[in-house]
Design a protein around this motif. Structure first.
Motif, PDB file in Angstrom:
ATOM      1  N   CYS A   1       1.269  -0.288 -12.414  1.00 48.70           N
ATOM      2  CA  CYS A   1       0.605  -1.518 -13.179  1.00 48.70           C
ATOM      3  C   CYS A   1      -0.096  -2.478 -12.055  1.00 48.70           C
ATOM      4  O   CYS A   1       0.784  -2.579 -10.815  1.00 48.70           O
ATOM      5  N   GLY A   2      -1.241  -3.095 -12.182  1.00 50.19           N
ATOM      6  CA  GLY A   2      -1.712  -4.092 -11.055  1.00 50.19           C
ATOM      7  C   GLY A   2      -1.990  -5.293 -11.963  1.00 50.19           C
ATOM      8  O   GLY A   2      -2.232  -5.289 -13.151  1.00 50.19           O
ATOM      9  N   VAL A   3      -1.722  -6.445 -11.140  1.00 51.93           N
ATOM     10  CA  VAL A   3      -1.736  -7.822 -11.963  1.00 51.93           C
ATOM     11  C   VAL A   3      -2.491  -8.727 -11.010  1.00 51.93           C
ATOM     12  O   VAL A   3      -2.419  -8.800  -9.980  1.00 51.93           O
ATOM     13  N   ALA A   4      -3.246  -9.418 -11.713  1.00 48.93           N
ATOM     14  CA  ALA A   4      -3.988 -10.716 -11.125  1.00 48.93           C
ATOM     15  C   ALA A   4      -3.953 -11.896 -11.977  1.00 48.93           C
ATOM     16  O   ALA A   4      -4.028 -11.970 -13.059  1.00 48.93           O
TER      17      ALA A   4
ATOM     18  N   TYR B   1      -4.941   0.188  -7.683  1.00 47.62           N
ATOM     19  CA  TYR B   1      -5.087   0.936  -6.878  1.00 47.62           C
ATOM     20  C   TYR B   1      -4.001   0.915  -5.590  1.00 47.62           C
ATOM     21  O   TYR B   1      -3.456   2.288  -5.291  1.00 47.62           O
ATOM     22  N   SER B   2      -3.655  -0.205  -5.410  1.00 50.57           N
ATOM     23  CA  SER B   2      -2.466  -0.336  -4.449  1.00 50.57           C
ATOM     24  C   SER B   2      -1.211   0.282  -4.916  1.00 50.57           C
ATOM     25  O   SER B   2      -0.565   0.937  -4.183  1.00 50.57           O
ATOM     26  N   ALA B   3      -0.730   0.142  -6.334  1.00 53.21           N
ATOM     27  CA  ALA B   3       0.141   0.668  -6.858  1.00 53.21           C
ATOM     28  C   ALA B   3       0.288   2.073  -6.785  1.00 53.21           C
ATOM     29  O   ALA B   3       1.172   2.693  -6.245  1.00 53.21           O
ATOM     30  N   LYS B   4      -0.825   2.792  -6.941  1.00 55.65           N
ATOM     31  CA  LYS B   4      -1.133   4.164  -7.028  1.00 55.65           C
ATOM     32  C   LYS B   4      -0.845   4.686  -5.389  1.00 55.65           C
ATOM     33  O   LYS B   4      -0.254   5.596  -5.116  1.00 55.65           O
ATOM     34  N   ARG B   5      -1.535   3.889  -4.402  1.00 52.55           N
ATOM     35  CA  ARG B   5      -1.309   4.272  -2.987  1.00 52.55           C
ATOM     36  C   ARG B   5      -0.061   4.177  -2.685  1.00 52.55           C
ATOM     37  O   ARG B   5       0.379   5.011  -1.627  1.00 52.55           O
ATOM     38  N   ARG B   6       0.884   3.276  -3.211  1.00 50.77           N
ATOM     39  CA  ARG B   6       2.161   3.137  -2.844  1.00 50.77           C
ATOM     40  C   ARG B   6       3.199   4.557  -3.379  1.00 50.77           C
ATOM     41  O   ARG B   6       4.422   4.306  -3.256  1.00 50.77           O
TER      42      ARG B   6
ATOM     43  N   ILE C   1       4.738  -1.814  -9.813  1.00 53.17           N
ATOM     44  CA  ILE C   1       4.036  -3.055 -10.011  1.00 53.17           C
ATOM     45  C   ILE C   1       3.483  -3.627  -8.885  1.00 53.17           C
ATOM     46  O   ILE C   1       4.219  -3.834  -7.929  1.00 53.17           O
ATOM     47  N   VAL C   2       2.301  -3.909  -8.831  1.00 55.83           N
ATOM     48  CA  VAL C   2       1.559  -4.631  -7.471  1.00 55.83           C
ATOM     49  C   VAL C   2       0.968  -5.959  -7.911  1.00 55.83           C
ATOM     50  O   VAL C   2       0.117  -5.837  -9.174  1.00 55.83           O
ATOM     51  N   PHE C   3       1.323  -7.024  -7.361  1.00 59.68           N
ATOM     52  CA  PHE C   3       0.143  -8.227  -7.678  1.00 59.68           C
ATOM     53  C   PHE C   3      -0.512  -8.479  -6.589  1.00 59.68           C
ATOM     54  O   PHE C   3      -0.221  -8.431  -5.497  1.00 59.68           O
TER      55      PHE C   3
END
Length: 415
Positions: free
Chosen positions: A127-130, A151-156, A161-163
């Motif tokens: 999940c990506g959040v803005a 994309y950052s969540a996938k790389r991690r 979930i990444v904000f």
């Protein structure tokens, strides 16, 4: 013409175009947009067929609608990819909203469990959040920022979930690297490098692991970050295809060539390999395919299909990073692998940590009744080499044995 995706709850889900148009038209002060993407969904289609895949996505859509309706009063939902959904929430406090969305994700979306007919599905999501307020620029950038967070969540490593941090956006940098990768693929400046694998008993060459070196002019594109971006933009199959085509000229030289394949693109990449083998009439018995992703990604029915394909083409399979996954040993019981590559962390720690050494010894003992070769990577010095040989590891690779070079080469180990 208006296209809508309907969940079983009868709540309209906009298509990607409609969703983006709706986002662009909003004038609200406080908006939150999060994108939920089902991890490794291609494996469902490969395992059960596209009809079942469609049924799973419908179930995910129903879940999204149910949860969002329960927790949010004003929102818009869009299906923005084959297995991804975007949710725009209006009026959410930008300070408390982070915690609220994280709670919803952890409770309802981190892992999705479904029963469809007689089949059970347990899937993870990323999940990506803005967030948007009037002092943070154009609302049209909101979706782009949420995608960057995804994309950052996938790389991690997915399943998180990444904000987005509005002060450190690197989406433009990602796009720059993507264009360089695309150009390298078009110009075929993707070069195979060969790292020797030797018998620890005799010191003689057994084979080579084939590694990719990607050149853009005088620049070498390397590092995990580059691979993550190539993976994010689905460029891995094209890179691996070029590597195999260029390296395959050495297949008839009598030694094994080890190729890394991602489970995410496995069947597409295997099709590329099979086509080259048939067109060039190559000796496929010298091909060793390494499965590179964690074993929890590979369902049992997928693994059965994979191993049967390898048997049919007379190739061999190596289970990479063996010992790091909780299901590694169960695979030995059900599927006939040929080589176990011990997780390099155990190799690096074996001479200092009795626990790492004990685990390695147990892997060697387990491999014996299965008649499997055991390969240790990250052999960095003479002490590593001697220790691996003493505990019964049969094959080894690492900088002490030989560094990757643009052509296969012989090595001489005097131990």
């Amino acid at each position: 013409m208006t296209h809508e995706f309907k969940s079983d709850s009868s709540l309209a889900i906009l298509d990607r175009t409609e969703f983006l148009e709706k986002v662009a038209s909003l004038k609200d002060d406080n908006l939150a947009l999060f994108i939920i993407d089902v991890d490794d969904f291609k494996l469902v289609n490969f395992s059960y067929g596209y009809r079942m895949g469609d049924a799973v996505i419908s179930a995910v859509a129903k879940k999204v609608c149910s949860v969002v309706t329960r927790y949010c009063s004003s929102f818009i939902i869009g299906k923005v990819g084959s297995n991804s959904f975007a949710i725009l929430v209006r009026g959410l406090d930008p300070v408390l909203g982070f915690r609220r969305i994280e709670e919803i994700y952890n409770k309802h979306f981190e892992r999705l469990n479904f029963k469809i007919g007689r089949d059970f599905f347990s899937l993870t999501t990323s999940c990506g959040v803005a967030f948007y307020t009037r002092d943070q620029g154009n609302v049209c950038d909101l979706f782009k920022k949420a995608e960057e967070a995804l994309y950052s969540a996938k790389r991690r490593g997915k399943n998180c979930i990444v904000f987005i941090d509005n002060e450190s956006s690197n989406f433009d940098k990602m796009q720059e690297i993507r264009l360089k990768l695309v150009e390298a693929i078009e110009k075929r400046t993707v070069i195979p490098y060969f790292q020797p694998i030797v018998s620890l008993r005799t010191g003689r060459i057994y084979g080579y692991e084939v590694l990719a070196r990607i050149f853009h002019g005088d620049e070498v594109l390397k590092g995990d970050y580059i691979i993550d971006i190539a993976n994010t933009f689905n460029l891995i199959p094209e890179i691996d295809k070029i590597i195999f085509e260029k390296a395959s000229v050495y297949l008839d030289n009598g030694y094994k060539l080890f190729f890394n394949l991602s489970m995410k693109y496995f069947f597409k990449e295997l099709n590329n390999i099979w086509r080259v083998v048939k067109d060039r009439n190559l000796n496929s018995s010298n091909i060793v395919i390494e499965i590179t992703e964690s074993q929890k990604v590979m369902g049992m029915n997928v693994a059965q299909s994979i191993f049967q394909i390898f048997r049919d083409m007379n190739a061999k399979i190596a289970i990479d990073d063996f010992g790091s996954g909780y299901s590694s040993y169960s695979y030995l019981k059900k599927f006939p692998a040929d080589i176990l590559k011990i997780d390099g962390e155990f190799v690096k720690g074996a001479k200092r940590d009795i626990r790492d050494l004990t685990i390695m010894k147990s892997i060697v003992e387990v491999a014996k009744p299965f008649r499997l070769r055991v390969l240790a990577e990250f052999i960095e010095d003479e002490e590593d080499y001697t220790l691996m040989r003493e505990i019964g590891v049969g094959l080894g690779q690492g900088w002490f044995i030989g560094k990757p070079q643009p052509e296969p080469y012989d090595v001489k180990i005097d131990i």
